[in-house]
Design a protein around this motif. Structure first.
Motif, mmCIF file in Angstrom:
data_model
loop_
_atom_site.group_PDB
_atom_site.id
_atom_site.type_symbol
_atom_site.label_atom_id
_atom_site.label_comp_id
_atom_site.label_asym_id
_atom_site.label_seq_id
_atom_site.Cartn_x
_atom_site.Cartn_y
_atom_site.Cartn_z
ATOM 1 N N PHE A 249 0.689 -1.164 0.003
ATOM 2 C CA PHE A 249 -0.108 -0.064 -0.063
ATOM 3 C C PHE A 249 0.738 1.215 0.011
ATOM 4 N N GLY A 250 2.058 1.093 0.526
ATOM 5 C CA GLY A 250 2.939 2.311 0.508
ATOM 6 C C GLY A 250 3.435 2.643 -0.651
ATOM 7 N N GLU B 241 2.845 6.888 -0.328
ATOM 8 C CA GLU B 241 2.780 7.685 0.928
ATOM 9 C C GLU B 241 3.085 6.649 2.248
ATOM 10 N N ILE B 242 3.973 7.161 2.902
ATOM 11 C CA ILE B 242 4.473 6.525 3.960
ATOM 12 C C ILE B 242 3.508 6.347 5.017
ATOM 13 N N SER B 243 2.433 7.297 5.079
ATOM 14 C CA SER B 243 1.444 7.101 5.915
ATOM 15 C C SER B 243 0.504 6.310 5.895
ATOM 16 N N ALA C 238 9.118 0.874 2.636
ATOM 17 C CA ALA C 238 8.634 1.881 1.592
ATOM 18 C C ALA C 238 9.081 3.318 1.640
ATOM 19 N N ALA C 239 10.076 3.585 2.519
ATOM 20 C CA ALA C 239 10.392 4.909 2.540
ATOM 21 C C ALA C 239 10.899 5.603 1.291
ATOM 22 N N PRO C 240 11.636 4.813 0.732
ATOM 23 C CA PRO C 240 12.416 5.196 -0.802
ATOM 24 C C PRO C 240 11.369 5.407 -1.994
ATOM 25 N N VAL D 202 10.455 12.795 3.871
ATOM 26 C CA VAL D 202 10.123 12.744 5.292
ATOM 27 C C VAL D 202 11.175 11.916 6.046
ATOM 28 N N ASN D 203 11.045 12.399 7.385
ATOM 29 C CA ASN D 203 11.953 11.677 8.376
ATOM 30 C C ASN D 203 11.504 10.143 8.777
ATOM 31 N N VAL D 204 11.907 9.216 7.985
ATOM 32 C CA VAL D 204 11.391 8.001 8.286
ATOM 33 C C VAL D 204 11.763 7.734 9.893
#
Length: 236
Positions: A38-39, A44-46, A117-119, A125-127
Motif C-alpha cells: 500500500f505504501g 505515501e508512508i502514512s 517503503a520509505a524510498p 520525510v524523516n522516516v
C-alpha cells in the motif's frame, strides 16, 4: 505435573516457536508485505502506518489462532496434549504470547515496512521520526494496547471453547456483540426519552473507575480462557 515452573513455560515457548516457525514466518511476511504494498501504490508512508495500525488492531485474532493452532490441528493435537506442561504453564505462555510478544512482533514488522517503503515516498520525510511515533503508539499508548488486548483475549477464549468451526464461533461472537450494542442503544434512547436525566447524577463513574473497568475486560477474558482450558482439557 508437580509445582508450577517458569522453566517449563520457557521450554514450552521454545518448542512452540520451533514447531510453528513456518506459521509465524507467514504471519511476518503478511505483516510486512501488505503495508509495503500500500505504501508503494500510494507513494505515501502514512499508508504504511495506517495499514500497520489496522494489523495491530485486529492482528490479535490471527495471533490467537497461531497460539492455539497445534492444539486444534488434527495432525498435531495428540502430540500437543502429551507434552509435559500443565494448564497453568500453557496459559501463562498464551498470555505472554499475546500480551508481550504480539505487540513487539507487530512493532518490529511495522518498522521494517516503514524502512522498505520509505524510498517510494512522494515527498521527503524523516522516516526515523515516523518509526519512533509508531513504536510509541504501539507500545506506550495504553488505551490502544488495552483495546488490542480485549480483541486478543476474546479471540483466545473463542479458540479454546470452539469445538469444531472457528468461523461459527467468531460469527456467533460478532452477532452477539451487535445484538448487545443494539440493545444498549435502544435502552439508552428509552432512558433519555422517558427518565429525568437528573436521576442519574448520583451514578456518575469517575475516570479512575472507568479505567479500571476498561483494563479489567481483557483480564476477565484471559481468566475465562484459563477456566475453559481446564474444563475442556484440550479435547476438541
Amino acid at each position: 505435573m508437580g509445582t508450577y515452573s517458569l522453566r517449563r513455560v520457557a521450554q514450552y515457548a521454545r518448542y512452540h516457536y520451533t514447531a510453528q516457525r513456518k506459521n509465524y514466518l507467514s504471519v511476518m511476511f503478511t505483516c510486512v508485505a501488505f503495508p509495503v504494498l500500500f505504501g508503494i501504490l500510494s507513494n505515501e508512508i502514512s499508508a504504511v502506518e495506517g495499514i500497520s495500525t489496522a494489523i495491530y488492531f485486529f492482528g490479535g485474532i490471527g495471533f490467537a489462532v497461531r497460539t492455539t493452532f497445534a492444539m486444534r490441528h488434527r495432525g498435531t493435537k495428540i502430540m500437543e496434549c502429551s507434552l509435559p506442561v500443565s494448564n497453568e504453564e500453557r496459559m501463562t505462555f498464551m498470555v505472554l504470547n499475546l500480551a508481550v510478544m504480539f505487540p513487539l512482533f507487530v512493532t518490529f514488522t511495522a518498522n521494517i515496512s516503514l524502512l522498505a517503503a520509505a524510498p517510494f515516498n512522494y515527498y521527503e520525510v524523516n522516516v526515523w521520526e515516523v518509526m519512533r511515533d509508531v513504536t510509541h503508539n504501539f507500545l506506550c499508548d495504553w488505551r490502544l494496547y488495552v483495546m488490542v488486548q480485549i480483541i486478543a483475549s476474546v479471540s483466545l477464549f473463542l479458540n479454546i471453547v470452539a469445538r469444531r468451526s472457528l468461523f461459527v464461533a467468531y460469527l456467533g461472537a460478532f452477532l452477539g456483540v451487535m445484538v448487545f450494542f443494539g440493545a444498549v442503544a435502544r435502552i439508552s434512547v428509552h432512558i433519555v426519552m422517558n427518565v429525568n436525566p437528573f436521576f442519574f447524577e448520583s451514578f456518575e463513574v469517575s475516570d479512575n473507575v472507568a479505567r479500571v473497568i476498561y483494563i479489567m475486560i481483557p483480564v476477565v477474558f484471559y481468566a475465562l480462557g484459563y477456566w475453559a482450558l481446564r474444563r475442556r482439557q484440550m479435547r476438541w
